[in-house]
Design an enzyme around this catalytic site. Structure first.
Site, PDB file in Angstrom:
ATOM      1  N   PHE A 132       5.983   1.368  31.490  1.00  0.00           N
ATOM      2  CA  PHE A 132       5.736   0.209  32.356  1.00  0.00           C
ATOM      3  C   PHE A 132       6.629   0.354  33.579  1.00  0.00           C
ATOM      4  CE2 PHE A 132       7.118  -3.665  34.318  1.00  0.00           C
ATOM      5  CZ  PHE A 132       6.023  -4.485  34.346  1.00  0.00           C
ATOM      6  N   GLU A 133       6.026   0.292  34.737  1.00  0.00           N
ATOM      7  CA  GLU A 133       6.810   0.268  35.968  1.00  0.00           C
ATOM      8  C   GLU A 133       6.017  -0.492  37.007  1.00  0.00           C
ATOM      9  OE1 GLU A 133       7.158   4.466  37.030  1.00  0.00           O
ATOM     10  OE2 GLU A 133       9.291   4.438  36.586  1.00  0.00           O
TER      11      GLU A 133
END
Ligand code: GDP
Ligand code: MN
Length: 349
Positions: A235-236
């Site tokens: 997740f970014e």
């Protein structure tokens, strides 16, 4: 010890300029997914959740990247689910291969050795290409050059809560560059010398080091050694211009030259995290408490009950990893003198 704390006069005061902030409407942003054709059924699940929880209200684009050509079926099914434009790119060969300075024999012996020691993905060449690509190349693919912001999505993730706001706009409004929902300690076997390369970079490029950096989140001894904390990069949400900046590129190239993507098994998570920790001011990195998320085997579930109810979250709060012993989010809150959300004590181990 480290030159970071002793010589702050040469450090960068404004590591990164403010982002563009339109008065209203969409940001210049896209989702980005690296995937194989065989990931179709797993990425479809991720897309469905991102659309239901967020993107059906916003219609952001979605860029898919692959080292091979996407097949018709992959394109047809993913396009059908995405409310924005779905776009497909092929990674050029030189972004997905061994650089010429890598000693092939040495790299092969490492893979055999890691296979014997049963290190996860230790025997894999493609996984190493993937990690190097995510570390140094995804943000400069032609399709991504058009955008300022990205949100990385992997196959088989879960979004547990409504995302009732635009995280891209939030980032720009609050002068954020990089963000995370989960953080933890990296397997040391995969990165034994990454900090040596990072220290070399600090020495060679003091001009890139942010004055109010998060070194003390990465190191417990003033920069001497790495404590293995990293933001989990599956997740970014982040700013692509930062990754394309001379500071980040110099950082990536220093690491790439040292060969650890192949002589060890450096992940893009510690690479992005060390970069964020050194090149950005602490307040440019954001923890998205409100985005409930799962990637095997860890859960980020908002700690606060009112929040979970308001956002219609479907996660079990006792699964929340944030305050458990193997999480580095505790350390992040301490470093930034942030107040822990109410109820966190009930979620410790
Ligand atoms: P893990 O999360 O570290 O276990 O690794 P994943 O298997 O989830 O891989 C990380 C990301 O890279 C995912 O988005 C995968 O779809 C993608 N990926 C991994 N290996 C390859 C590959 O060989 N080719 C392509 N095109 N994508 C890959
Ligand atoms: Mn994954």
């Amino acid at each position: 010890s480290s030159s970071v704390h002793s010589n702050t006069s040469s450090l960068s005061d404004a590591p990164f300029p403010d982002a563009v902030l339109p008065a209203e409407g969409k940001m210049n942003a896209t989702f980005v997914t690296l995937a194989r054709n065989s990931d179709l059924w797993d990425i479809i699940e991720s897309i469905r959740q991102v659309e239901d929880r967020f993107n059906r209200h916003y219609h952001y684009d979605w860029v898919f990247l692959n080292d091979k050509d996407f097949d018709e079926n992959f394109i047809k099914l993913t396009t059908a689910l995405i409310s924005g434009r779905a776009r497909y790119g092929k990674v050029p060969k030189d972004h997905w291969s061994f650089p010429e300075w890598i000693d092939q024999e040495k790299a092969k012996k490492v893979r055999e050795d890691m296979a014997e020691r049963k290190i996860i993905y230790g025997d894999s060449t493609s996984y190493r290409h993937m990690c190097r690509f995510e570390s140094g190349f995804f943000f400069r693919q032609p399709l991504l050059m058009e955008y300022e912001w990205y949100w990385r999505v992997e196959p088989s993730i879960k979004l547990f809560c409504d995302v009732g706001f635009d995280p891209f706009r939030y980032m720009a409004e609050h002068k954020k560059i990089y963000s995370f929902v989960l953080s933890l300690y990296e397997y040391v076997e995969t990165i034994p010398t990454i900090w040596d390369s990072a220290k070399k970079f600090i020495k060679e490029h003091p001009e890139h080091i942010a004055k109010h950096n998060a070194l003390d989140w990465l190191s417990d001894d003033d920069g001497e050694s790495y404590n293995h904390c990293h933001f989990w990069s599956n997740f970014e949400i982040g700013n692509l211009n930062w990754l394309r900046s001379p500071a980040y590129i110099d950082f990536f190239e220093t690491l790439d030259k040292d060969g650890g993507f192949f002589y060890e098994r450096w992940g893009d998570a510690p690479v992005h995290s060390i970069a964020a920790g050194l090149l950005l001011n602490r307040d440019q990195v954001h923890f998205f408490e409100d985005i409930g998320y799962w990637h095997v085997p860890f859960t980020h579930c908002p700690t606060n009950e009112k929040k979970r109810l308001d956002l219609k979250c479907s996660c079990n709060p006792t699964d929340n990893f944030d305050w458990k012993g193997y999480s580095c989010t505790n350390k992040w809150f301490d470093l930034n003198k942030m107040q822990r959300p109410e109820g966190y004590r009930d979620q410790q181990d």
